[in-house]
Scaffold this motif. Structure first.
Motif, short mmCIF file in Angstrom:
data_model
loop_
_atom_site.label_atom_id
_atom_site.label_comp_id
_atom_site.label_asym_id
_atom_site.label_seq_id
_atom_site.Cartn_x
_atom_site.Cartn_y
_atom_site.Cartn_z
N ASP A 164 50.11 -1.60 3.60
CA ASP A 164 48.74 -1.19 3.30
C ASP A 164 48.70 -0.30 2.07
O ASP A 164 47.83 -0.42 1.22
N THR A 165 49.68 0.62 1.96
CA THR A 165 49.76 1.51 0.80
C THR A 165 50.03 0.70 -0.45
O THR A 165 49.41 0.92 -1.50
N ASP A 166 50.97 -0.25 -0.37
CA ASP A 166 51.29 -1.10 -1.52
C ASP A 166 50.07 -1.90 -1.95
O ASP A 166 49.79 -2.02 -3.14
N THR A 167 49.33 -2.46 -1.00
CA THR A 167 48.14 -3.24 -1.31
C THR A 167 47.07 -2.36 -1.94
O THR A 167 46.42 -2.76 -2.90
N SER A 168 46.92 -1.16 -1.42
CA SER A 168 45.94 -0.23 -1.97
C SER A 168 46.27 0.09 -3.43
O SER A 168 45.39 0.07 -4.30
N ALA A 169 47.52 0.39 -3.70
CA ALA A 169 47.94 0.69 -5.08
C ALA A 169 47.75 -0.54 -5.98
O ALA A 169 47.29 -0.42 -7.12
N LEU A 170 48.09 -1.71 -5.46
CA LEU A 170 47.94 -2.95 -6.21
C LEU A 170 46.47 -3.20 -6.54
O LEU A 170 46.13 -3.57 -7.67
N CYS A 171 45.60 -2.98 -5.56
CA CYS A 171 44.17 -3.22 -5.79
C CYS A 171 43.57 -2.19 -6.74
O CYS A 171 42.65 -2.51 -7.50
N THR A 172 44.09 -0.98 -6.73
CA THR A 172 43.66 0.03 -7.71
C THR A 172 44.04 -0.43 -9.11
O THR A 172 43.24 -0.35 -10.06
N GLU A 173 45.24 -0.94 -9.25
CA GLU A 173 45.71 -1.47 -10.53
C GLU A 173 44.85 -2.67 -10.96
O GLU A 173 44.49 -2.80 -12.14
N ALA A 174 44.51 -3.53 -10.00
CA ALA A 174 43.68 -4.70 -10.31
C ALA A 174 42.31 -4.26 -10.81
O ALA A 174 41.76 -4.85 -11.75
N GLU A 175 41.74 -3.22 -10.21
CA GLU A 175 40.44 -2.72 -10.66
C GLU A 175 40.54 -2.16 -12.07
O GLU A 175 39.64 -2.38 -12.90
#
Length: 139
Positions: A26-37
């Protein structure tokens, strides 16, 4: 199945490791989605939340961001490819697979049927598990 003292010690450890792994994902996905934004803002000049008349899902590093979404009937979802080199497509239930979207390109679909609807990236759902879920609810 026979439980031994060893099994009794290992089972709680396995449960704890599984929970830790899930939290890390979940943390990895959150960081990834922040990067995507951040990539979205670089490419399109404004946050995805500011897109007019659509809900934006970013396609980035073989993930949908967000991977799960709830929208009212009649909502248009815009998938934006914010990768640097990879192309993606979108396949939603009851519709043909979209053409490939290359970086900085988008795909749109309007959801008219209530319910949970899995969607996937045609070229990457099997090898990369690039699958998402949209829950469509009455207005």
């Amino acid at each position: 199945m026979m439980f031994t003292r060893k099994t009794a010690l290992i089972l709680p450890l396995m449960v704890a490791l599984s929970a830790a792994s899930s939290a890390l994902a979940d943390t990895d996905t959150s960081a990834l989605c922040t990067e995507a934004e951040e990539r979205y803002v670089e490419m399109f000049g404004a946050p995805s939340a500011d897109a007019d008349g659509v809900v934006v899902v970013k396609m980035y590093k073989y993930n949908f961001c967000p991977a799960e979404l709830t929208v009212p009937v009649g909502t248009t979802v815009r998938w934006a490819n914010v990768d640097k080199r990879t192309s993606h497509s979108v396949k939603v239930p009851g519709a043909p697979e979209s053409d490939r979207a290359f970086p900085e390109e988008v795909i749109e679909f309007t959801f008219l049927t209530e319910g949970d609807q899995d969607y996937l990236c045609g070229p990457h759902w099997e090898t990369q598990k690039m699958i998402g879920m949209i829950t469509v609810v009455a207005e």
